[in-house]
Design a protein around this motif. Sequence first.
Motif, PDB file in Angstrom:
ATOM      1  N   ALA A 331       1.033  -1.291   0.331  1.00 14.24           N
ATOM      2  CA  ALA A 331       0.402   0.038  -0.318  1.00 14.24           C
ATOM      3  C   ALA A 331       0.878   1.233   0.281  1.00 14.24           C
ATOM      4  N   LEU A 332       1.740   0.919   1.063  1.00 13.26           N
ATOM      5  CA  LEU A 332       2.750   2.730   0.193  1.00 13.26           C
ATOM      6  C   LEU A 332       3.727   2.660  -0.553  1.00 13.26           C
ATOM      7  N   ALA A 333       3.394   1.838  -1.265  1.00 14.88           N
ATOM      8  CA  ALA A 333       4.865   1.714  -2.747  1.00 14.88           C
ATOM      9  C   ALA A 333       3.370   2.337  -3.354  1.00 14.88           C
ATOM     10  N   MET A 334       2.269   1.832  -3.615  1.00 11.87           N
ATOM     11  CA  MET A 334       1.390   2.595  -4.182  1.00 11.87           C
ATOM     12  C   MET A 334       1.223   4.276  -3.955  1.00 11.87           C
ATOM     13  N   ARG A 335       1.070   4.644  -2.689  1.00 12.10           N
ATOM     14  CA  ARG A 335       1.067   5.725  -1.806  1.00 12.10           C
ATOM     15  C   ARG A 335       2.635   6.780  -2.278  1.00 12.10           C
ATOM     16  N   ASP A 336       3.173   6.551  -2.294  1.00 11.66           N
ATOM     17  CA  ASP A 336       4.563   6.784  -2.459  1.00 11.66           C
ATOM     18  C   ASP A 336       6.068   6.595  -3.890  1.00 11.66           C
ATOM     19  N   ALA A 340       9.689   3.753  -1.529  1.00  9.68           N
ATOM     20  CA  ALA A 340       9.153   3.269  -0.146  1.00  9.68           C
ATOM     21  C   ALA A 340       8.858   1.651   0.262  1.00  9.68           C
ATOM     22  N   GLY A 341       8.032   1.194  -1.112  1.00  8.81           N
ATOM     23  CA  GLY A 341       7.746  -0.259  -0.527  1.00  8.81           C
ATOM     24  C   GLY A 341       8.870  -0.835  -0.450  1.00  8.81           C
ATOM     25  N   LEU A 371      11.532  -0.533 -11.022  1.00  2.00           N
ATOM     26  CA  LEU A 371      12.887   0.724 -10.904  1.00  2.00           C
ATOM     27  C   LEU A 371      13.679   0.764 -11.155  1.00  2.00           C
ATOM     28  N   GLY A 372      13.640  -0.370 -12.394  1.00  2.00           N
ATOM     29  CA  GLY A 372      15.244  -0.603 -13.573  1.00  2.00           C
ATOM     30  C   GLY A 372      15.657  -1.635 -12.638  1.00  2.00           C
ATOM     31  N   ARG A 373      15.626  -2.100 -11.340  1.00  2.00           N
ATOM     32  CA  ARG A 373      17.113  -3.081 -11.294  1.00  2.00           C
ATOM     33  C   ARG A 373      16.493  -4.710 -11.705  1.00  2.00           C
TER      34      ARG A 373
END
Length: 404
Positions: A331-336, A340-341, A371-373
């Motif tokens: 959820a944090l990744a979807m917000r920030d 962050a996730g 993130l392209g990693r």
Amino acid sequence: MTATTSVDALYRSESRRVLATLIRLLGDFDLAEEALHDAFFVAVQRWPLDGVPANPRAWLVSTGRFKAIDRLRRQARFTPLLQEQADTLEAADWSDQDVEDDRLRLIFTCCHPALAADAQAALTLREICDLTTEEIARAFLATPATIAQRIVRAKGKIREAKIPYQVPSREALPERLDAVLRVIYLVFNEGYSASIGADLTREELTREAIRLGRLLMELLPEPEVMGLLALMLLHESRCPARTSAEGELVLLAEQDRSLWDASLIAEGCALVERALGTRRFGPYCLQAAIAAVHAEAARADETDWPQIVGLYDVLLRAVPSPVIELNRAVALAMRDGPLAGLQQVEGILARGELLDYHWVHSARGEFCRQLGRVEEARAAYAKALSLTQQGPERRFLEQRLQNL
């Protein structure tokens, strides 16, 4: 439908009800299980000749009871006390018309506080839901031998301690409720996301868990009972959209929300409001509230992620758990954003938690991909793939790897 087909269908739909009643009548788990199998064996032989009886469940219970009495009498040649047990069972009042639904009685027995928590869940999943020890082991991240030992010890404890086979009094119910709710939710989870096999879901388990939740709601309409039932209904509402026509996994963000069951959503959201209105809610109510926020979004991009993160914050304070922390990270990744996730997921793994949980590695792979990693994403997805035996999940992860 042929008689043989009827027996197969009845085993799937009624065997656990028959078993629960046989345990009540016979007073012994193992004897009841043997009687259950004897009854269905006789049905396979006789129903093609005699036809399916008018009340198949009563017939199976009655046949199983008599087979158990016969078995005890045969064994009494070596253990004389069994003759007395057989005589007592035969003399007990019994009518083919008196077939109760004993499964709620059975679940409270399996979840008795005299049993260890892990044994409560294992015994309930085995006896009420007919999961194999292998399936239960997957749910608990344990070995089948460990689960088998838990079940044997639990049955022995019930027998030796003479744990009553009954629904507790209303005064005693609240202290027994937590274990029952936890077990029902485990049953639902095994059905909603099967731990092993060719299919993503096992509808018979989700239906059974919801049925047990409704029964418990009638018996004890406490906020957490409402919360658990709401949570299951809201998750179940998405089932038509969770897989493609070919049976492939479809992520929440990509689901066709027009396929979601509006009646289940309405019922679930009403229960959430009712439970939260009591201000005596707990973890199940909070999880149901999160599911309700998802359900209220007409499109994925309309999801109120700040509210979901806030609810996860409250949930984590109430029940610190790495799995809840993982869900919050998503959820944090979807917000920030994915970084962050990823930071949250790597913190979980750095503590040595969830190392054998495929979803944590899948989430890490997804964040790294965004993130392209690429190499890190490939390694994380490969790790996740090595940890799941569930068909659609494996194909989903294989597709992610192929896309990379």
